[in-house]
Design an enzyme around this catalytic site. Structure first.
Site, PDB file in Angstrom:
ATOM      1  N   TYR A  42      51.388  43.600  25.508  1.00  0.00           N
ATOM      2  CA  TYR A  42      50.847  42.817  26.615  1.00  0.00           C
ATOM      3  C   TYR A  42      49.852  41.773  26.130  1.00  0.00           C
ATOM      4  CZ  TYR A  42      46.600  45.524  26.051  1.00  0.00           C
ATOM      5  OH  TYR A  42      45.476  46.090  25.519  1.00  0.00           O
ATOM      6  N   PHE A  53      48.044  39.705  33.558  1.00  0.00           N
ATOM      7  CA  PHE A  53      48.675  40.321  32.388  1.00  0.00           C
ATOM      8  C   PHE A  53      50.146  39.938  32.299  1.00  0.00           C
ATOM      9  CE2 PHE A  53      45.222  43.319  33.269  1.00  0.00           C
ATOM     10  CZ  PHE A  53      44.711  43.554  32.012  1.00  0.00           C
ATOM     11  N   TYR A 103      38.790  46.458  37.618  1.00  0.00           N
ATOM     12  CA  TYR A 103      37.505  47.084  37.303  1.00  0.00           C
ATOM     13  C   TYR A 103      36.450  46.929  38.381  1.00  0.00           C
ATOM     14  CZ  TYR A 103      39.634  47.569  32.775  1.00  0.00           C
ATOM     15  OH  TYR A 103      40.494  47.900  31.765  1.00  0.00           O
ATOM     16  N   PHE A 154      41.681  37.680  26.804  1.00  0.00           N
ATOM     17  CA  PHE A 154      40.752  38.695  26.321  1.00  0.00           C
ATOM     18  C   PHE A 154      41.429  39.781  25.505  1.00  0.00           C
ATOM     19  CE2 PHE A 154      41.720  39.759  30.807  1.00  0.00           C
ATOM     20  CZ  PHE A 154      42.387  40.970  30.618  1.00  0.00           C
ATOM     21  N   ASP A 155      42.758  39.792  25.481  1.00  0.00           N
ATOM     22  CA  ASP A 155      43.426  40.773  24.625  1.00  0.00           C
ATOM     23  C   ASP A 155      44.870  40.373  24.389  1.00  0.00           C
ATOM     24  OD1 ASP A 155      43.498  42.957  23.010  1.00  0.00           O
ATOM     25  OD2 ASP A 155      43.752  44.421  24.597  1.00  0.00           O
TER      26      ASP A 155
END
Length: 264
Positions: free
Chosen positions: A159, A229, A213, A169-170
């Site tokens: 992902y 995502f 979150y 961020f990832d």
């Protein structure tokens, strides 16, 4: 008396100069004992400078003269206040700083929420985007033909994760390894979204803050953030002895992934 508010560079510079002016000696450390002793002082000085920097950055005034005098008096065992009085004054300051932090976080959260809502409104106008009852938005980029996971299953995914402004961020692809976790261990948006995907699929999710979150700050993810995502479902497994989760409920990566490269 020296007082500073937002000029943080001046604070740190002035603090360093003030310390020099109060030095009892200006000897270069030569022996190991002197170097070790000097390092103790340098460590304390760096800590104090960082405290002054962070507090003035938040708008708090700092009387540098009194900071230095307090440090010198304490070193000599001649501090003007009892330990209880020192703690009382520090707690009073901590309450002020905490109130400032809370106000700043609330300001960031409001902006994140507004930006997220604007993104979701625009995104759902795309005819390829499906909006579920919970508010999750998804788009099929590639439809696989494998097994669709159950909520209790373990999945392996690749992902990429983004904020709504496009900040990434990832990226599990960049790390060179997919992530394997129990679905029950991840954020609600992933729990719902991945159970819509046949194995081999790639979906794009827009996950409202309430399904991510919420009001929490996680790494570089601001509070009340909508998250985006692109998820590739690589493998689906039934739960078993080796199927322990690392998932998306406490992501660490810069705060986002809890385990190494695991979105939870």
């Amino acid at each position: 008396m020296k007082k500073f508010t937002r000029n943080t560079l001046a604070v740190v510079t002035s603090f360093s100069l003030f310390i020099s002016a109060h030095s009892l000696a200006n000897n270069e450390p030569t022996t190991d004992l002197q170097k070790e002793s000097y390092s103790i002082g340098a460590s304390v000085g760096n800590y104090i400078s960082n405290q002054i920097f962070s507090q003035t950055k938040m708008g708090a005034e700092v009387d540098v003269d009194m900071v230095v005098q307090g440090a010198i008096d304490a070193l000599k065992g001649q501090q003007k206040f009892t330990d209880e009085e020192v703690l009382t004054y520090l707690n009073k300051r901590a309450e002020f700083l905490n109130a400032v932090r809370i106000a700043e976080i609330e300001k960031i959260a409001q902006k994140s929420m507004a930006d997220g809502q604007a993104y979701l409104e625009t995104n759902k106008s795309n005819s390829d985007v499906v909006v579920t009852k919970s508010g999750l938005q998804y788009q099929v980029l590639k439809q696989g033909e494998g097994r669709i996971p159950n909520p209790e299953d373990v999945v392996t995914v690749n992902y990429k994760g983004f904020l709504v402004d496009g900040t990434q961020f990832d990226d599990s692809y960049e790390r060179g390894e997919p992530n394997r976790f129990a679905l029950i261990s991840v954020i609600a948006g992933w729990q719902e979204g991945i159970t819509l995907m046949p194995e081999g699929s790639i979906y794009k999710f827009a996950i409202p803050a309430a399904l991510a979150y919420g009001n929490d700050t996680v790494g570089m993810i601001p509070p009340s953030s909508t998250l985006v995502f692109e998820v590739e479902l690589v493998k689906v497994e039934e739960p078993g002895e080796n199927a322990h989760g690392m998932g998306l409920s406490g992501m660490g990566m810069g705060g986002m992934m809890g385990g190494k490269g695991s979105p939870h």
